[in-house]
Design a protein around this motif. Sequence first.
Motif, short mmCIF file in Angstrom:
data_model
loop_
_atom_site.label_atom_id
_atom_site.label_comp_id
_atom_site.label_asym_id
_atom_site.label_seq_id
_atom_site.Cartn_x
_atom_site.Cartn_y
_atom_site.Cartn_z
N PHE A 116 0.83 -1.21 0.00
CA PHE A 116 0.00 0.00 0.00
C PHE A 116 0.87 1.26 0.00
O PHE A 116 0.71 2.15 -0.85
N TRP A 117 1.80 1.34 0.93
CA TRP A 117 2.57 2.57 1.10
C TRP A 117 3.54 2.81 -0.05
O TRP A 117 3.83 3.97 -0.39
N THR A 118 4.02 1.75 -0.68
CA THR A 118 4.89 1.94 -1.84
C THR A 118 4.17 2.73 -2.93
O THR A 118 4.72 3.67 -3.52
N LEU A 119 2.92 2.36 -3.20
CA LEU A 119 2.16 3.03 -4.26
C LEU A 119 1.69 4.42 -3.83
O LEU A 119 1.72 5.36 -4.63
N ASP A 153 0.26 -1.73 -11.90
CA ASP A 153 0.36 -2.45 -10.64
C ASP A 153 -0.65 -1.96 -9.62
O ASP A 153 -1.08 -0.80 -9.63
N THR A 154 -1.02 -2.87 -8.73
CA THR A 154 -1.92 -2.59 -7.62
C THR A 154 -1.30 -3.14 -6.33
O THR A 154 -0.23 -3.76 -6.37
N GLY A 155 -1.99 -2.94 -5.22
CA GLY A 155 -1.53 -3.54 -3.98
C GLY A 155 -1.40 -5.05 -4.10
O GLY A 155 -0.49 -5.66 -3.54
N GLU A 156 -2.29 -5.66 -4.86
CA GLU A 156 -2.26 -7.11 -5.04
C GLU A 156 -1.07 -7.54 -5.88
O GLU A 156 -0.37 -8.51 -5.53
N LEU A 218 -5.46 8.30 -7.92
CA LEU A 218 -5.27 7.04 -8.66
C LEU A 218 -4.32 6.11 -7.90
O LEU A 218 -4.56 4.90 -7.82
N ASN A 219 -3.25 6.67 -7.34
CA ASN A 219 -2.31 5.85 -6.59
C ASN A 219 -2.97 5.27 -5.34
O ASN A 219 -2.73 4.11 -4.98
N LEU A 220 -3.79 6.06 -4.67
CA LEU A 220 -4.49 5.59 -3.48
C LEU A 220 -5.45 4.46 -3.82
O LEU A 220 -5.49 3.42 -3.16
N LEU A 221 -6.21 4.63 -4.88
CA LEU A 221 -7.18 3.62 -5.28
C LEU A 221 -6.51 2.30 -5.65
O LEU A 221 -6.94 1.22 -5.24
N ARG A 222 -5.44 2.37 -6.43
CA ARG A 222 -4.81 1.12 -6.85
C ARG A 222 -4.02 0.48 -5.71
O ARG A 222 -3.85 -0.75 -5.67
N PHE A 226 -7.17 -5.01 -4.17
CA PHE A 226 -6.63 -6.33 -3.83
C PHE A 226 -7.84 -7.22 -3.58
O PHE A 226 -8.54 -7.08 -2.58
N ASP A 227 -8.10 -8.15 -4.49
CA ASP A 227 -9.26 -9.03 -4.38
C ASP A 227 -9.30 -9.72 -3.02
O ASP A 227 -8.29 -10.25 -2.54
N GLY A 228 -10.49 -9.71 -2.41
CA GLY A 228 -10.67 -10.36 -1.14
C GLY A 228 -10.28 -9.54 0.06
O GLY A 228 -10.37 -10.01 1.20
N HIS A 229 -9.85 -8.29 -0.15
CA HIS A 229 -9.45 -7.41 0.93
C HIS A 229 -10.24 -6.10 0.87
O HIS A 229 -10.74 -5.73 -0.20
N PRO A 230 -10.35 -5.38 1.98
CA PRO A 230 -11.03 -4.09 1.95
C PRO A 230 -10.37 -3.13 0.97
O PRO A 230 -9.17 -3.25 0.67
N ALA A 231 -11.15 -2.15 0.49
CA ALA A 231 -10.66 -1.19 -0.50
C ALA A 231 -10.66 0.21 0.11
O ALA A 231 -10.93 0.40 1.30
#
Length: 252
Positions: A116-119, A153-156, A218-222, A226-231
């Motif tokens: 999360f924090w990287t993005l 890329d996303t958190g996932e 956009l960075n926060l949203l992506r 992560f499928d199966g996790h809170p957004a």
Amino acid sequence: RAFQDNRMKSLVLADGKVGYEVCKYLINEYTSDIHAIVTTEKNQISDLAEAHGISTCIFTSEGQLYLKYGQSDIQIGLLIWWPRILHAPLIDLPREGFINTHPSFLPYSRGKHYNFWTLVEQTPFGVTLHKITPGIDDGAICFQKAIEYSWLDTGETLYLKAQSEMIELFRQSYPQIRGGRIKCTPQDLTKGSFHRANELHAASKISLDEPMMPRDLLNLLRARTFDGHPACWFEENGEIFEARIRITRKTK
């Protein structure tokens, strides 16, 4: 100094997919190095160890581990995707200390939720093997590998990249670790970042009436896609909504 094969004893604390793959590698290539494997519950890792006649322990407390292995003359400890922070006296049990796997490019994204924090912070990304200290992810860096990321890329995806690259980094580095050929570099903690688990929820809130740069949004949203996790979430008229994002590259 080089570790001699006849006295090499490692205590391996392992969990998750990375823990399983690393244990499988160690068992296949360096079985005699392993004094014991500790894991969080009865799982693939404990089954693997037991199938190869390796001493196995299910973690209940640090005191339990110290009583069990404190007199075993452990040469080195390995934390492989281990979900808990270690404390003294367990942290001082191995003569050469513990080496930890951390899925970020330290000193960036120390602590929790590195993907999360990287993005969100747009910092360098990668995986690291580092020495354990009483602090959190602040020990000297032994080995690192940078990982590139993009708008796709996303958190996932960062989580999945970190898993695969951590396994590969360990395989590449372990012959040097067991040979005593480690030149660790202290972290510059004036750089990078540190975050606790309890920061994530508030940092994921979108305030509908406050200005925000499109890039940051956009960075926060992506980061929280992560499928199966809170957004990411926002509130309107007493209701809470979640938002994720899908970014694709347009082809000509």
